[in-house]
Design a protein around this motif. Structure first.
Motif, PDB file in Angstrom:
ATOM      1  N   ARG A 173       3.901 -18.125 -10.239  1.00 52.84           N
ATOM      2  CA  ARG A 173       4.659 -19.028 -11.109  1.00 52.84           C
ATOM      3  C   ARG A 173       5.217 -20.199 -10.307  1.00 52.84           C
ATOM      4  O   ARG A 173       5.496 -20.030  -9.126  1.00 52.84           O
ATOM      5  CB  ARG A 173       5.811 -18.269 -11.771  1.00 52.84           C
ATOM      6  N   GLY A 220       9.220 -11.124  -8.227  1.00 55.33           N
ATOM      7  CA  GLY A 220      10.083 -10.683  -9.325  1.00 55.33           C
ATOM      8  C   GLY A 220      11.306  -9.979  -8.762  1.00 55.33           C
ATOM      9  O   GLY A 220      11.759 -10.270  -7.653  1.00 55.33           O
ATOM     10  N   LEU A 221      11.817  -9.006  -9.515  1.00 58.89           N
ATOM     11  CA  LEU A 221      12.993  -8.263  -9.063  1.00 58.89           C
ATOM     12  C   LEU A 221      12.673  -7.495  -7.781  1.00 58.89           C
ATOM     13  O   LEU A 221      13.447  -7.522  -6.820  1.00 58.89           O
ATOM     14  CB  LEU A 221      13.416  -7.269 -10.149  1.00 58.89           C
ATOM     15  N   ALA A 222      11.520  -6.814  -7.762  1.00 57.06           N
ATOM     16  CA  ALA A 222      11.175  -5.973  -6.608  1.00 57.06           C
ATOM     17  C   ALA A 222      10.773  -6.821  -5.403  1.00 57.06           C
ATOM     18  O   ALA A 222      11.237  -6.589  -4.280  1.00 57.06           O
ATOM     19  CB  ALA A 222      10.031  -5.039  -6.987  1.00 57.06           C
ATOM     20  N   GLU A 245       3.830 -16.081  -4.908  1.00 55.83           N
ATOM     21  CA  GLU A 245       4.225 -16.011  -6.322  1.00 55.83           C
ATOM     22  C   GLU A 245       3.430 -17.066  -7.091  1.00 55.83           C
ATOM     23  O   GLU A 245       3.415 -18.226  -6.714  1.00 55.83           O
ATOM     24  CB  GLU A 245       5.734 -16.250  -6.465  1.00 55.83           C
ATOM     25  N   GLN A 257       8.077  -2.203 -10.864  1.00 55.90           N
ATOM     26  CA  GLN A 257       7.635  -1.493 -12.071  1.00 55.90           C
ATOM     27  C   GLN A 257       6.206  -0.972 -11.951  1.00 55.90           C
ATOM     28  O   GLN A 257       5.859   0.033 -12.566  1.00 55.90           O
ATOM     29  CB  GLN A 257       7.766  -2.428 -13.281  1.00 55.90           C
ATOM     30  N   CYS A 290      13.937 -10.460 -20.319  1.00 52.42           N
ATOM     31  CA  CYS A 290      14.415 -10.088 -21.653  1.00 52.42           C
ATOM     32  C   CYS A 290      15.940 -10.022 -21.642  1.00 52.42           C
ATOM     33  O   CYS A 290      16.595 -11.058 -21.599  1.00 52.42           O
ATOM     34  CB  CYS A 290      13.763  -8.764 -22.040  1.00 52.42           C
ATOM     35  N   SER A 291      16.509  -8.835 -21.665  1.00 52.60           N
ATOM     36  CA  SER A 291      17.973  -8.716 -21.665  1.00 52.60           C
ATOM     37  C   SER A 291      18.550  -9.294 -20.370  1.00 52.60           C
ATOM     38  O   SER A 291      17.849  -9.416 -19.364  1.00 52.60           O
ATOM     39  CB  SER A 291      18.305  -7.220 -21.800  1.00 52.60           C
ATOM     40  N   THR A 334      -1.656  -9.770 -13.133  1.00 50.85           N
ATOM     41  CA  THR A 334      -2.793 -10.495 -13.719  1.00 50.85           C
ATOM     42  C   THR A 334      -4.044  -9.602 -13.747  1.00 50.85           C
ATOM     43  O   THR A 334      -4.209  -8.725 -12.899  1.00 50.85           O
ATOM     44  CB  THR A 334      -3.107 -11.763 -12.896  1.00 50.85           C
ATOM     45  N   GLY A 384       4.416  -6.308 -10.923  1.00 51.67           N
ATOM     46  CA  GLY A 384       5.109  -5.977 -12.166  1.00 51.67           C
ATOM     47  C   GLY A 384       4.236  -5.553 -13.326  1.00 51.67           C
ATOM     48  O   GLY A 384       3.018  -5.401 -13.211  1.00 51.67           O
ATOM     49  N   ILE A 402      -2.695 -14.189  -6.330  1.00 55.08           N
ATOM     50  CA  ILE A 402      -3.619 -13.345  -5.566  1.00 55.08           C
ATOM     51  C   ILE A 402      -4.573 -12.729  -6.581  1.00 55.08           C
ATOM     52  O   ILE A 402      -4.152 -12.002  -7.484  1.00 55.08           O
ATOM     53  CB  ILE A 402      -2.849 -12.262  -4.773  1.00 55.08           C
ATOM     54  N   GLY A 429      12.700  -0.766 -15.573  1.00 55.58           N
ATOM     55  CA  GLY A 429      13.971  -1.490 -15.593  1.00 55.58           C
ATOM     56  C   GLY A 429      14.161  -2.406 -14.399  1.00 55.58           C
ATOM     57  O   GLY A 429      13.571  -2.228 -13.339  1.00 55.58           O
ATOM     58  N   TYR A 430      15.014  -3.427 -14.614  1.00 55.70           N
ATOM     59  CA  TYR A 430      15.286  -4.416 -13.566  1.00 55.70           C
ATOM     60  C   TYR A 430      15.820  -3.754 -12.300  1.00 55.70           C
ATOM     61  O   TYR A 430      15.370  -4.032 -11.189  1.00 55.70           O
ATOM     62  CB  TYR A 430      16.355  -5.413 -14.034  1.00 55.70           C
TER      63      TYR A 430
HETATM   64  C1  FAD Z   1       8.391  -7.883 -22.393  1.00 47.33           C
HETATM   65  C2  FAD Z   1       9.213  -7.122 -21.408  1.00 47.33           C
HETATM   66  C3  FAD Z   1      10.578  -6.979 -21.620  1.00 47.33           C
HETATM   67  C4  FAD Z   1      11.373  -6.267 -20.710  1.00 47.33           C
HETATM   68  N1  FAD Z   1      12.714  -6.147 -20.920  1.00 47.33           N
HETATM   69  C5  FAD Z   1      13.489  -5.506 -20.013  1.00 47.33           C
HETATM   70  C6  FAD Z   1      14.896  -5.444 -20.183  1.00 47.33           C
HETATM   71  O1  FAD Z   1      15.446  -5.958 -21.142  1.00 47.33           O
HETATM   72  N2  FAD Z   1      15.629  -4.779 -19.250  1.00 47.33           N
HETATM   73  C7  FAD Z   1      15.059  -4.200 -18.166  1.00 47.33           C
HETATM   74  O2  FAD Z   1      15.782  -3.623 -17.337  1.00 47.33           O
HETATM   75  N3  FAD Z   1      13.709  -4.265 -17.968  1.00 47.33           N
HETATM   76  C8  FAD Z   1      12.914  -4.893 -18.867  1.00 47.33           C
HETATM   77  N4  FAD Z   1      11.568  -4.968 -18.704  1.00 47.33           N
HETATM   78  C9  FAD Z   1      10.983  -4.347 -17.594  1.00 47.33           C
HETATM   79  C10 FAD Z   1      11.012  -5.441 -16.503  1.00 47.33           C
HETATM   80  O3  FAD Z   1       9.919  -6.248 -16.495  1.00 47.33           O
HETATM   81  C11 FAD Z   1      10.947  -4.885 -15.217  1.00 47.33           C
HETATM   82  O4  FAD Z   1      11.915  -3.947 -15.196  1.00 47.33           O
HETATM   83  C12 FAD Z   1      11.153  -5.829 -14.069  1.00 47.33           C
HETATM   84  O5  FAD Z   1      11.077  -7.200 -14.328  1.00 47.33           O
HETATM   85  C13 FAD Z   1      10.044  -5.453 -13.191  1.00 47.33           C
HETATM   86  O6  FAD Z   1      10.288  -5.998 -11.954  1.00 47.33           O
HETATM   87  P1  FAD Z   1       9.049  -6.244 -11.030  1.00 47.33           P
HETATM   88  O7  FAD Z   1       9.544  -6.949  -9.824  1.00 47.33           O
HETATM   89  O8  FAD Z   1       8.286  -5.005 -10.843  1.00 47.33           O
HETATM   90  O9  FAD Z   1       8.120  -7.223 -11.899  1.00 47.33           O
HETATM   91  P2  FAD Z   1       8.447  -8.719 -12.370  1.00 47.33           P
HETATM   92  O10 FAD Z   1       9.882  -8.974 -12.366  1.00 47.33           O
HETATM   93  O11 FAD Z   1       7.661  -8.918 -13.616  1.00 47.33           O
HETATM   94  O12 FAD Z   1       7.803  -9.583 -11.201  1.00 47.33           O
HETATM   95  C14 FAD Z   1       6.423  -9.609 -10.960  1.00 47.33           C
HETATM   96  C15 FAD Z   1       6.080 -10.985 -10.417  1.00 47.33           C
HETATM   97  O13 FAD Z   1       4.722 -10.982  -9.980  1.00 47.33           O
HETATM   98  C16 FAD Z   1       4.118 -12.217 -10.361  1.00 47.33           C
HETATM   99  N5  FAD Z   1       2.672 -11.982 -10.408  1.00 47.33           N
HETATM  100  C17 FAD Z   1       1.981 -11.210 -11.289  1.00 47.33           C
HETATM  101  N6  FAD Z   1       0.669 -11.174 -10.935  1.00 47.33           N
HETATM  102  C18 FAD Z   1       0.530 -11.945  -9.821  1.00 47.33           C
HETATM  103  C19 FAD Z   1      -0.572 -12.292  -8.980  1.00 47.33           C
HETATM  104  N7  FAD Z   1      -1.800 -11.838  -9.221  1.00 47.33           N
HETATM  105  N8  FAD Z   1      -0.348 -13.116  -7.907  1.00 47.33           N
HETATM  106  C20 FAD Z   1       0.910 -13.592  -7.643  1.00 47.33           C
HETATM  107  N9  FAD Z   1       1.989 -13.299  -8.424  1.00 47.33           N
HETATM  108  C21 FAD Z   1       1.801 -12.468  -9.477  1.00 47.33           C
HETATM  109  C22 FAD Z   1       4.768 -12.529 -11.688  1.00 47.33           C
HETATM  110  O14 FAD Z   1       4.710 -13.923 -11.956  1.00 47.33           O
HETATM  111  C23 FAD Z   1       6.208 -12.072 -11.459  1.00 47.33           C
HETATM  112  O15 FAD Z   1       7.015 -13.085 -10.935  1.00 47.33           O
HETATM  113  C24 FAD Z   1      10.755  -5.677 -19.576  1.00 47.33           C
HETATM  114  C25 FAD Z   1       9.386  -5.837 -19.365  1.00 47.33           C
HETATM  115  C26 FAD Z   1       8.611  -6.545 -20.259  1.00 47.33           C
HETATM  116  C27 FAD Z   1       7.142  -6.703 -19.990  1.00 47.33           C
END
Ligand code: FAD
Length: 467
Positions: free
Chosen positions: A36, A13-15, A34, A350, A54-55, A145, A141, A125, A356-357
Motif C-alpha cells: 500500500r 499491518g498490525l503484526a 508494504e 492473522q 474496521c472497529s 494477495t 494478514g 511481494i 484480532g488487532y
Molecule cells: C473486513 C475485516 C474486518 C475486520 N475487523 C476487525 C475488527 O473490527 N477488530 C479486530 O480486532 N480485527 C478485525 N479484523 C481482523 C484484522 O484484520 C486483523 O486482526 C488484523 O488487521 C490483522 O493484522 P495483520 O498484521 O495480520 O494483517 P493486516 O493488518 O491486514 O496487515 C497486512 C498487511 O500486508 C499487506 N500485504 C498483503 N499482501 C501483500 C503482499 N503480497 N506484499 C506486500 N504487502 C502485502 C497489506 O496491505 C497489509 O498492510 C478484521 C479483518 C477483516 C478482513
C-alpha cells in the motif's frame, strides 16, 4: 545495511509493524515491504502502517479480569510499539481501549520510518521471497494477495489458504452443566487415540428441539460484504441456520443426530443432541460440533443458551463466516513461528490463525524478537504458556487438537486470546461459587501471567550493545 542481519518483513499491518519495531530495537536491520498505497486491499484505504480496517477498539483494557486486557499489559511490558501508539491516542471508551485510528496509524508509521534500522519499501511481494533473503517474516494478514497466497500454498502443500471460514462457537468447559450433559462418543467408539467417551453431549427432547429451530430461523443473521461473494465456502460447511432453512429435521439428521448416544439419565437416545469436542490440549475449550453459523453474535449467545446444559455457557469464541487467509499453523509452524518446510520463513499476525488487532500484533512482537535473536546466535525461548503471549503462541503452534473425524481435516480456526487457553491454576483449596469463583480464577491467572512474563522478559533481554 549488513546483509546477514537484515530481516525482510512482508506486510506492514498490525503484526508487521510490531515485528519490525521489536527486531530493530534488538539490533537487526529491517526492510519492511508494504504494497500500500500502490496496491490497496479490499478494505484498507490508506498507505499508513498498522491501519485499522474496521472497529477502532482494542477491546477491554482490564488486565486483571480480561484476557485481552492482560495481553495489552504484557505487550506494554515487552516494549510494544502498537500499545505505545494506542496509549498515546486513546479515546474515552469505558473499560475498552479505543483509539483515534488516523493518529494511531500515523504515529506507528512515523516511528517506523524514522527508526535508524528500518527501511520501508513500497512493493508487493508476488511470490516466495528470493532465496538470498536469509530471514523473512510474512505478515500479510487476512487479505494476503492471491499471488503470494498461491506461492505459500505450493510450498506448504495445503489445498487452500483463502476461503470462507466456517467457525463454530467454542465454550469454556467449566461453564457446561454436566448434571444435564454427559460424556460419550457415538456408539462408544474409541477411534484413534480416544476413550469412547470423548464428546460432551447436550440432549434435547422434541419440544426443546422445535423451540430451538424456531429461534434459529427467527434470529438475526449477518450479511456478506460485496467482495466476499466470490470466495468459496470451505469444504462445503454450511451454517446451521442455512441447514435449518432447508427443513425442520435437517439438523436432526445432520450435526444434531442422536444416533449411537444414550442419555444416562433416561436410558434412551434423545430426540436430538448437540455435541461438543475438545478443542485444546488443556481440555478447557470445547467446540460445538457442526455449529458454524452466521447469526449475529448477540443472537448466538441467546439462542445457544437454549441448549440444555449450556444455559450458563461462556463462549471463548462465537461462530462466524468470513473470508480469511491463514495457515494450518499447528501442523506447519514450529514453536518459534518458523515454517518447518523452510525455516528462514517466519509467519506472524492473522495469517498464523490468531484473530484480532491485538492478537495479530502480539504474534508480530514474538516473531520480531525470535528473528532478531536468530541474528545474534542467541535463542529466545518462547514465553511460557502461563502468559497471554505464550498461551496464544502455544495454541497456534500446537495447543489446538486436530480433528480427524467429522468436520474434515482443517479444524484449526482463528482464535482470540481467552482464559481458556491458559493452563489451569493449581487447586487453592478455597471453595468459591459462581461469579466469585470466575473472578478469582481470572485474577489468579492474570497475576501468575505477569509474574511469569517478568521472568521471561529478564531471561530474553538482549545484550545492551545490540539494543
Ligand atoms: C473486513 C475485516 C474486518 C475486520 N475487523 C476487525 C475488527 O473490527 N477488530 C479486530 O480486532 N480485527 C478485525 N479484523 C481482523 C484484522 O484484520 C486483523 O486482526 C488484523 O488487521 C490483522 O493484522 P495483520 O498484521 O495480520 O494483517 P493486516 O493488518 O491486514 O496487515 C497486512 C498487511 O500486508 C499487506 N500485504 C498483503 N499482501 C501483500 C503482499 N503480497 N506484499 C506486500 N504487502 C502485502 C497489506 O496491505 C497489509 O498492510 C478484521 C479483518 C477483516 C478482513
Amino acid at each position: 545495511m549488513t546483509k546477514e542481519r537484515t530481516l525482510h518483513l512482508v506486510g506492514a499491518g498490525l503484526a508487521g509493524s510490531e515485528a519490525a519495531w521489536q527486531a530493530a530495537e534488538r539490533g537487526a536491520d529491517v526492510i519492511l515491504h508494504e504494497m500500500r498505497p500502490v496496491r490497496l486491499t479490499e478494505v484498507h484505504k490508506t498507505g499508513n502502517c498498522a491501519e485499522l480496517v474496521c472497529s477502532n477498539s482494542f477491546r477491554s483494557d482490564d488486565w486483571e479480569n480480561n484476557a485481552v486486557g492482560l495481553l495489552h499489559e504484557e505487550m506494554r511490558r515487552a516494549g510494544s510499539l502498537i500499545m505505545m501508539a494506542a496509549d498515546h491516542h486513546k479515546l474515552p471508551a469505558g473499560g475498552a481501549l479505543a483509539v483515534d485510528r488516523d493518529e494511531f496509524s500515523a504515529e506507528v508509521t512515523a516511528r517506523l520510518a524514522s527508526h535508524p534500522r528500518i527501511e520501508i519499501r513500497q512493493d508487493e511481494i508476488t511470490g516466495l521471497p528470493p532465496s538470498d533473503w536469509a530471514s523473512v517474516v510474512i505478515s500479510t494478514g487476512p487479505l494476503t494477495t492471491p499471488a503470494l497466497s498461491a506461492a505459500i500454498n505450493a510450498l506448504t502443500g495445503e489445498d487452500a489458504l483463502a476461503f470462507f471460514d466456517a467457525i463454530a462457537p467454542i465454550v469454556l468447559r467449566d461453564t457446561i452443566d454436566m448434571d444435564v450433559a454427559w460424556m460419550q462418543s457415538r456408539y462408544d467408539k474409541p477411534g484413534p487415540g480416544g476413550t469412547g467417551a470423548d464428546y460432551i453431549n447436550c440432549p434435547m427432547n422434541r419440544e426443546q428441539y422445535e423451540a430451538f429451530i424456531d429461534a434459529l430461523l427467527a434470529a438475526e443473521k449477518t450479511t456478506f460484504k460485496e467482495w466476499e461473494v466470490s470466495t468459496p465456502y470451505f469444504e462445503g460447511c454450511l451454517p446451521i441456520e442455512v441447514m435449518a432453512e432447508r427443513g425442520r429435521d435437517t439438523l436432526r439428521f445432520g450435526p444434531m443426530k442422536p444416533v449411537g448416544l444414550t442419555d444416562p439419565r433416561t436410558g434412551r437416545s434423545p430426540y436430538a443432541v448437540v455435541q461438543l469436542r475438545q478443542d485444546n490440549a488443556l481440555g478447557t475449550l470445547w467446540n460445538m460440533v457442526g455449529f458454524q453459523t452466521k447469526l449475529k453474535h448477540g443472537e448466538q449467545t441467546r439462542v445457544f443458551r437454549m441448549i440444555p446444559g449450556l444455559e450458563s455457557a461462556s463462549f471463548a469464541r462465537l461462530g462466524g463466516l468470513h473470508r480469511n487467509t491463514f495457515l494450518n499453523s499447528p501442523k506447519l509452524l514450529d514453536e518459534r513461528l518458523r515454517l518447518k518446510a523452510d525455516p528462514r520463513l517466519r509467519f506472524a499476525g492473522q495469517i498464523t490463525g490468531v484473530e484480532g488487532y491485538v492478537e495479530s500484533a502480539a504474534i508480530g512482537l514474538l516473531a520480531g524478537r525470535f528473528a532478531a535473536a536468530g541474528f545474534f546466535g542467541s535463542d529466545t525461548l518462547p514465553p511460557p504458556p502461563t502468559t497471554a503471549l505464550g498461551a496464544l503462541l502455544a495454541h497456534i503452534t500446537g495447543g489446538h487438537l486436530a480433528d480427524t473425524s467429522e468436520n474434515g481435516p482443517r479444524s484449526f480456526q482463528p482464535m482470540n486470546v481467552n482464559y481458556g487457553l491458559f493452563p489451569p491454576l493449581p487447586d487453592s483449596g478455597k471453595r468459591l461459587k459462581g461469579v466469585e469463583r470466575g473472578r478469582a480464577r481470572k485474577k489468579g491467572l492474570s497475576n501468575r501471567a505477569l509474574l511469569d512474563l517478568g521472568i521471561w522478559l529478564e531471561n530474553s533481554a538482549c545484550e545492551p550493545v545490540q539494543c
